[in-house]
Design an enzyme around this catalytic site. Structure first.
Site, PDB file in Angstrom:
ATOM      1  N   GLN A 173       0.824  -1.204   0.000  1.00  0.00           N
ATOM      2  CA  GLN A 173       0.000   0.000   0.000  1.00  0.00           C
ATOM      3  C   GLN A 173       0.863   1.262   0.000  1.00  0.00           C
ATOM      4  O   GLN A 173       2.045   1.215   0.314  1.00  0.00           O
ATOM      5  CB  GLN A 173      -0.931   0.000   1.219  1.00  0.00           C
ATOM      6  CG  GLN A 173      -0.228  -0.334   2.527  1.00  0.00           C
ATOM      7  CD  GLN A 173      -1.074  -1.157   3.478  1.00  0.00           C
ATOM      8  OE1 GLN A 173      -2.267  -1.319   3.288  1.00  0.00           O
ATOM      9  NE2 GLN A 173      -0.463  -1.672   4.516  1.00  0.00           N
ATOM     10  N   ASP A 182      -0.831   0.365  13.977  1.00  0.00           N
ATOM     11  CA  ASP A 182      -0.420   1.599  14.680  1.00  0.00           C
ATOM     12  C   ASP A 182      -0.258   1.375  16.180  1.00  0.00           C
ATOM     13  O   ASP A 182       0.332   2.209  16.873  1.00  0.00           O
ATOM     14  CB  ASP A 182      -1.382   2.754  14.390  1.00  0.00           C
ATOM     15  CG  ASP A 182      -2.813   2.500  14.850  1.00  0.00           C
ATOM     16  OD1 ASP A 182      -3.004   2.065  16.002  1.00  0.00           O
ATOM     17  OD2 ASP A 182      -3.742   2.756  14.066  1.00  0.00           O
ATOM     18  N   ASP A 201      -0.876 -12.872   7.071  1.00  0.00           N
ATOM     19  CA  ASP A 201      -2.191 -12.550   6.535  1.00  0.00           C
ATOM     20  C   ASP A 201      -3.261 -12.941   7.563  1.00  0.00           C
ATOM     21  O   ASP A 201      -3.300 -14.083   8.017  1.00  0.00           O
ATOM     22  CB  ASP A 201      -2.391 -13.326   5.232  1.00  0.00           C
ATOM     23  CG  ASP A 201      -3.740 -13.056   4.609  1.00  0.00           C
ATOM     24  OD1 ASP A 201      -4.737 -13.658   5.071  1.00  0.00           O
ATOM     25  OD2 ASP A 201      -3.811 -12.251   3.664  1.00  0.00           O
ATOM     26  N   GLY A 202      -4.114 -11.988   7.931  1.00  0.00           N
ATOM     27  CA  GLY A 202      -5.111 -12.226   8.975  1.00  0.00           C
ATOM     28  C   GLY A 202      -6.115 -13.309   8.630  1.00  0.00           C
ATOM     29  O   GLY A 202      -6.522 -14.092   9.499  1.00  0.00           O
ATOM     30  N   GLU A 221      -0.535  -8.699  11.996  1.00  0.00           N
ATOM     31  CA  GLU A 221      -0.457  -7.542  11.088  1.00  0.00           C
ATOM     32  C   GLU A 221       0.277  -7.998   9.831  1.00  0.00           C
ATOM     33  O   GLU A 221       1.301  -8.670   9.923  1.00  0.00           O
ATOM     34  CB  GLU A 221       0.286  -6.393  11.795  1.00  0.00           C
ATOM     35  CG  GLU A 221       0.769  -5.263  10.922  1.00  0.00           C
ATOM     36  CD  GLU A 221      -0.329  -4.535  10.172  1.00  0.00           C
ATOM     37  OE1 GLU A 221      -0.210  -4.421   8.940  1.00  0.00           O
ATOM     38  OE2 GLU A 221      -1.303  -4.067  10.814  1.00  0.00           O
ATOM     39  N   THR A 250      -8.208  -1.669   7.519  1.00  0.00           N
ATOM     40  CA  THR A 250      -8.510  -0.538   6.652  1.00  0.00           C
ATOM     41  C   THR A 250      -9.900  -0.768   6.047  1.00  0.00           C
ATOM     42  O   THR A 250     -10.539  -1.783   6.322  1.00  0.00           O
ATOM     43  CB  THR A 250      -7.465  -0.455   5.525  1.00  0.00           C
ATOM     44  OG1 THR A 250      -7.429  -1.711   4.842  1.00  0.00           O
ATOM     45  CG2 THR A 250      -6.080  -0.155   6.077  1.00  0.00           C
ATOM     46  N   ASP A 251     -10.364   0.153   5.211  1.00  0.00           N
ATOM     47  CA  ASP A 251     -11.677  -0.020   4.584  1.00  0.00           C
ATOM     48  C   ASP A 251     -11.662  -1.215   3.626  1.00  0.00           C
ATOM     49  O   ASP A 251     -10.599  -1.660   3.196  1.00  0.00           O
ATOM     50  CB  ASP A 251     -12.067   1.266   3.846  1.00  0.00           C
ATOM     51  CG  ASP A 251     -12.557   2.329   4.824  1.00  0.00           C
ATOM     52  OD1 ASP A 251     -13.679   2.169   5.329  1.00  0.00           O
ATOM     53  OD2 ASP A 251     -11.818   3.286   5.092  1.00  0.00           O
ATOM     54  N   ASP A 264      -9.114  -4.614  13.409  1.00  0.00           N
ATOM     55  CA  ASP A 264      -8.846  -3.192  13.169  1.00  0.00           C
ATOM     56  C   ASP A 264      -8.229  -3.074  11.780  1.00  0.00           C
ATOM     57  O   ASP A 264      -7.019  -3.038  11.622  1.00  0.00           O
ATOM     58  CB  ASP A 264      -7.896  -2.647  14.245  1.00  0.00           C
ATOM     59  CG  ASP A 264      -7.547  -1.185  14.023  1.00  0.00           C
ATOM     60  OD1 ASP A 264      -8.269  -0.504  13.264  1.00  0.00           O
ATOM     61  OD2 ASP A 264      -6.559  -0.714  14.602  1.00  0.00           O
TER      62      ASP A 264
END
Length: 282
Positions: free
Chosen positions: A31, A86, A138-139, A106, A158-159, A156
């Site tokens: 990203q 974060d 990878d989650g 993560e 991203t969109d 938690d």
């Protein structure tokens, strides 16, 4: 001359930030990440044209994502965080002294490293806590291959576009179901409901077959513009949503939490949803 950062989450409307100073910018391969300073919001991080977190209002999001499920459960020993590079979720979870271990999955180590460097107050040392187990993976794969069970699982992400999209799929939710303890609860970021009503409908449709209760609660995060943000809530324990205010207050006091947004009364009220959200999940 300051440049401006225009968020491109919605095609016809957005918000703009003055970038007083760009601290970091990189294409990680997963990203595009940028971190900059802004006079109103302090340090701001954005991924792929979407504001992820700011120094000034992160506490609203992180406290609601963590303390609502944690204090509803009341005795969570093992917690799983998906995403959250974060460190804000990890920081808030570790405020609960009865937690024995927290696993965080993560996908991108670089996000963690950058946030420790440029947004140090988000994690506030949480990554050094011996209770924290950080897994770079990878989650979706993790939850589907997982043999452990967790009391609370927090996604938690991203969109639902780009790398974050898979964390809103049925395969992900099936994996969540597999590694959630009996009586456990799963929560997830679910977008600003007025602007992203389809997300609410889709998430509800995908979680409903797997859990006795699939619902939402809400919180207003200033930089996630467009009204309230909804958080998905999924559990087989129907009592968790209706824990009494008195019990929540007792748990809050016992946990000795210092919060800036979350209160037990706000927790109770956050499950009351606007009619347009109720219509979307009928």
């Amino acid at each position: 001359m300051s440049k401006n950062y225009l968020e491109t989450l919605y095609p016809a409307w957005g918000q703009q930030f003055v970038m007083d100073e760009v601290l970091f910018e990189v294409d990680t391969g997963h990203q595009h990440l940028i971190i900059f300073n802004n006079g109103q919001w302090g340090t701001v991080m954005a991924l792929d044209g979407v504001i992820q977190t700011t120094e000034k209002d992160e506490f609203v999001y992180h406290e609601m994502m963590v303390h609502v499920p944690m204090l509803s459960h009341g005795d969570a020993k093992k917690v799983l965080i998906i995403g959250g590079g974060d460190g804000g979720i990890l920081r808030e979870v570790l405020k609960h002294q009865n937690v024995e271990s927290v696993t965080q999955v993560e996908i991108d180590q670089q996000v963690i490293d950058m946030c420790i460097q440029y947004l140090p107050n988000h994690s506030a040392g949480a990554y050094d806590n011996p209770k924290a187990n950080i897994v770079i993976a990878d989650g979706v794969d993790f939850v589907n291959e997982c043999t452990e069970k967790f009391d609370v699982i927090i996604s938690d992400s991203t969109d639902p576009m780009g790398p974050g999209e898979v964390l809103f799929t049925s395969r992900f939710y099936q994996g969540i179901k597999n590694c959630l303890n009996d009586g456990g609860v799963f929560v997830a970021q679910n977008g600003v409901s007025f602007m992203q009503t389809d997300e609410v409908t889709t998430t509800h449709q995908r979680l409903s077959p797997l859990f006795k209760e699939a619902s939402f609660y809400s919180g207003a995060v200033p930089t996630y513009v467009g009204g309230i943000m909804t958080f998905a809530w999924a559990t087989d324990n129907l009592e968790l949503k209706s824990v009494s205010l008195e019990t929540l207050e007792q748990r809050y006091q016992a946990a000795n939490l210092q919060t800036r947004f979350y209160t037990p009364a706000l927790h109770k009220g956050s499950f009351a949803l606007p009619q347009y959200v109720l219509d979307a999940i009928k």
